[in-house]
Design an enzyme around this catalytic site. Sequence first.
Site, PDB file in Angstrom:
ATOM      1  N   ARG A   1     -13.113  13.612   7.941  1.00 11.76           N
ATOM      2  CA  ARG A   1     -12.569  13.283   6.652  1.00 11.76           C
ATOM      3  C   ARG A   1     -13.180  11.957   6.061  1.00 11.76           C
ATOM      4  NH1 ARG A   1      -6.728  14.630   5.536  1.00 11.76           N
ATOM      5  NH2 ARG A   1      -7.465  14.210   3.481  1.00 11.76           N
TER       6      ARG A   1
ATOM      7  N   PRO B   1      -4.108   7.825  12.919  1.00 16.12           N
ATOM      8  CA  PRO B   1      -3.775   6.684  13.831  1.00 16.12           C
ATOM      9  C   PRO B   1      -3.320   5.562  13.301  1.00 16.12           C
ATOM     10  CG  PRO B   1      -6.465   7.521  13.774  1.00 16.12           C
ATOM     11  CD  PRO B   1      -5.577   7.862  12.477  1.00 16.12           C
ATOM     12  N   GLU B   2      -2.061   5.236  13.967  1.00 14.31           N
ATOM     13  CA  GLU B   2      -1.517   3.776  13.808  1.00 14.31           C
ATOM     14  C   GLU B   2      -1.640   2.724  15.018  1.00 14.31           C
ATOM     15  OE1 GLU B   2       2.424   4.147  12.376  1.00 14.31           O
ATOM     16  OE2 GLU B   2       2.154   5.526  11.193  1.00 14.31           O
TER      17      GLU B   2
ATOM     18  N   ARG C   1      10.656 -11.145  -1.066  1.00 13.61           N
ATOM     19  CA  ARG C   1      10.054  -9.781  -1.587  1.00 13.61           C
ATOM     20  C   ARG C   1      11.136  -8.818  -2.311  1.00 13.61           C
ATOM     21  NH1 ARG C   1       4.713  -9.575  -0.616  1.00 13.61           N
ATOM     22  NH2 ARG C   1       4.512 -11.548   0.188  1.00 13.61           N
TER      23      ARG C   1
ATOM     24  N   HIS D   1     -19.864  16.544  12.401  1.00 13.18           N
ATOM     25  CA  HIS D   1     -19.132  15.162  11.784  1.00 13.18           C
ATOM     26  C   HIS D   1     -19.266  14.020  12.722  1.00 13.18           C
ATOM     27  CE1 HIS D   1     -17.617  17.854   8.927  1.00 13.18           C
ATOM     28  NE2 HIS D   1     -16.790  18.567   9.754  1.00 13.18           N
TER      29      HIS D   1
END
Length: 268
Positions: A116, A2-3, A149, A97
Site C-alpha cells: 500500500r 503495525p504499532e 489538553r 511490491h
Amino acid sequence: MPELPEVETVVRGLRAAVIGDTIESVWIGSRHQPLKSPAAEIVPALEGATIAAVRRMGKHIVIDLSIGDHPAAHFIVHLGMTGQLVVSRPEADTPKHTHLIAKLASGRELRFTDPRMFGKLAVTHEFDPGGIEPLDLTLEQFVPLFRRRKTPIKSALLNQQLLRGVGNIYADEALYRAGIRPRRRASSLTHAELQKLYQAVQQVLHEAIAAGGSSVSDYVGATGEPGFFQLQHRVYGREGERCLRCKTAVKRIVISGRSSHYCPKCQK
Ligand SMILES: [Zn+2]
C-alpha cells in the site's frame, strides 16, 4: 497497521539477524512513493556500510550504520500500513511490491516490501521523531502531558508529539483497562485516573511486546513468518460483543476519524 509492539518485535528480530553484517549493494525499485530520501541518497549511504545497531524510536525502525569504526548515517524505515522489513535468503521468491533489496555480506538480503506504500524509507544523520518513548517515561513525566489538553483523551494518546508510537489498538486497550472513556477531555482526568492510564499504557505495551506484537492485517515479523500469538484484545474490534468484565455490549464511536471501542458501563 503495525504499532509500537509490532515494530519492537520486528526490531528485535532484525537485531538478532543483521547486526555486524555489511551491506554490499542496494537495489531500489521504480516506485518512488515509499522514498522519503531520494534513491540517489539512500544507495550510497547504505552501500559499504556495516549495520552497527537496530533500534526503535516510536514506530520508526532506526538502523545505525557505520563505516569502519566510524558512525555513519541512520537508515530510517517506517512500516506505514503494510510495510515489511524482512531478512531473506537470496533464492527466496521476491514478493510483489518489493521496493528495496539490500544484499548483505553474509549472503542474505534485507528486503522492504509494501503493497500500500504508506511506508517510508529515509537516510539521515540526525533523527528525532518528536514525542517521548511511552515505555521510558515516568508517571511524573506522563501526567503533565495531558493536563491542559482540551482534546479527547483518545486523541491525546494518539498524538505522536506527546507519546510516540501509541496507536489506535493500544490506546483503546489502555483506556479500557484504566476505565476511562475515549471521548473524555484529557484535561478532565484526575491524577488518580492519569495514574491508572499510565499503568495501563505500560502494561498493554509490555504484554503485546511479550506476545510478539498483535498480528493484524499484513503484518509479519522480521523473519517473515506470520502468525504471532496475538494479544487478546479486550475491546478493540469487539463492537457489539459483550464486555469481558460486565457483559455490556462494547460500543464503537469515531474520534478524529479513528474507530474507538469502549464499554459504556466500565469506562467513565
Ligand atoms: Zn464493561
